[in-house]
Design a protein around this motif. Structure first.
Motif, PDB file in Angstrom:
ATOM      1  N   ARG A   1      40.061  37.184-122.401  1.00 53.67           N
ATOM      2  CA  ARG A   1      39.314  36.834-121.201  1.00 53.67           C
ATOM      3  C   ARG A   1      38.153  37.811-121.069  1.00 53.67           C
TER       4      ARG A   1
ATOM      5  N   ASP B   1      29.559  34.386-112.612  1.00 54.43           N
ATOM      6  CA  ASP B   1      30.461  34.445-111.459  1.00 54.43           C
ATOM      7  C   ASP B   1      31.482  35.544-111.711  1.00 54.43           C
ATOM      8  N   SER B   2      31.295  36.666-111.062  1.00 56.18           N
ATOM      9  CA  SER B   2      32.149  37.828-111.335  1.00 56.18           C
ATOM     10  C   SER B   2      33.605  37.599-110.944  1.00 56.18           C
ATOM     11  N   ARG B   3      33.893  36.550-110.169  1.00 56.07           N
ATOM     12  CA  ARG B   3      35.284  36.259-109.793  1.00 56.07           C
ATOM     13  C   ARG B   3      36.019  35.512-110.903  1.00 56.07           C
ATOM     14  N   ALA B   4      35.311  34.950-111.853  1.00 58.59           N
ATOM     15  CA  ALA B   4      35.916  34.107-112.889  1.00 58.59           C
ATOM     16  C   ALA B   4      35.850  34.779-114.245  1.00 58.59           C
ATOM     17  N   SER B   5      36.673  34.277-115.155  1.00 54.70           N
ATOM     18  CA  SER B   5      36.623  34.792-116.518  1.00 54.70           C
ATOM     19  C   SER B   5      36.430  33.638-117.497  1.00 54.70           C
TER      20      SER B   5
ATOM     21  N   ARG C   1      35.858  28.499-118.978  1.00 57.25           N
ATOM     22  CA  ARG C   1      36.908  28.805-118.014  1.00 57.25           C
ATOM     23  C   ARG C   1      38.134  27.946-118.306  1.00 57.25           C
TER      24      ARG C   1
ATOM     25  N   ALA D   1      34.590  38.663-118.586  1.00 60.50           N
ATOM     26  CA  ALA D   1      33.958  38.391-117.299  1.00 60.50           C
ATOM     27  C   ALA D   1      32.895  37.320-117.460  1.00 60.50           C
ATOM     28  N   ASP D   2      32.857  36.393-116.512  1.00 60.60           N
ATOM     29  CA  ASP D   2      31.837  35.352-116.496  1.00 60.60           C
ATOM     30  C   ASP D   2      30.579  35.952-115.895  1.00 60.60           C
TER      31      ASP D   2
END
Length: 192
Positions: free
Chosen positions: A100, A106-110, A70, A102-103
């Motif tokens: 970027r 955590d789908s909100r982060a990349s 991140r 997808a993490d």
């Protein structure tokens, strides 16, 4: 006998003076080396086909070495603030050197990963750097290179430790302990 503090024995005083002279010589040589590195960096950047600046190269190198991360992790790994790194990352993404993803945790982060073009820039810079140092060290034999690499690693470890605050055993309010305690180097030796 007149109640004055005793002076250091002459051999201790001379050792201290010699050490101070040698430490000053190392410091002077490091400053000269930093200046030479700055000149070499400009030259190597001119030789590179893709001209990313030093900061961008540091970000690319960090992600390539440490794996997908991140922006916050990248900022921590290069010792910079998140807002600065975020701007630099945006430019690298726009240039097609980073992407970027997808993490999965955590789908909100990349997560940031180098693209093929980003890896090619890193590889090209590595080739240029290797060729440059091959010229610099052309007349050094393998034993000299090995010895210098060990000393340089030890110096780098000592330098990093001196920059890292450590709690003092004597004073819990102190932010650093000087001199730093003995620690193992990356190669397993002890730094004193």
């Amino acid at each position: 006998m007149g109640g004055t503090a005793s002076a250091l024995p002459s051999s201790d005083a001379s050792t201290t003076a010699n050490r101070s002279t040698e430490v000053a010589a190392v410091a002077s040589n490091v400053i000269d080396l930093v200046r030479a590195f700055a000149k070499a960096k400009v030259r190597m950047m001119q030789d590179a086909e893709h001209d990313v600046d030093r900061a961008a190269h540091l970000l690319l190198r960090s992600i390539e070495s440490n794996g997908a991360m991140r922006v916050s992790g990248l900022a921590a790994s290069v010792g910079s603030d998140v807002s600065t790194v975020s701007r630099q990352v945006s430019a690298l993404v726009k240039e097609g050197l980073l992407e970027r993803r997808a993490d999965p945790g955590d789908s909100r982060a990349s997560l940031l990963v180098p693209t093929n073009a980003g890896r090619a820039v890193i590889a090209r810079h590595d080739q240029i750097r290797a060729a440059f140092f091959e010229r610099v060290l052309a007349d050094w034999d393998v034993d000299e290179l090995r010895h210098f690499a060990r000393l340089l690693e030890r110096f780098g470890d000592s330098y990093q430790r001196a920059l890292t605050p450590e709690p003092s055993d004597q004073d819990t309010n102190a932010t650093t302990s000087w001199p730093p305690s003995d620690r193992p180097t990356k190669s397993g030796g002890i730094v004193r």
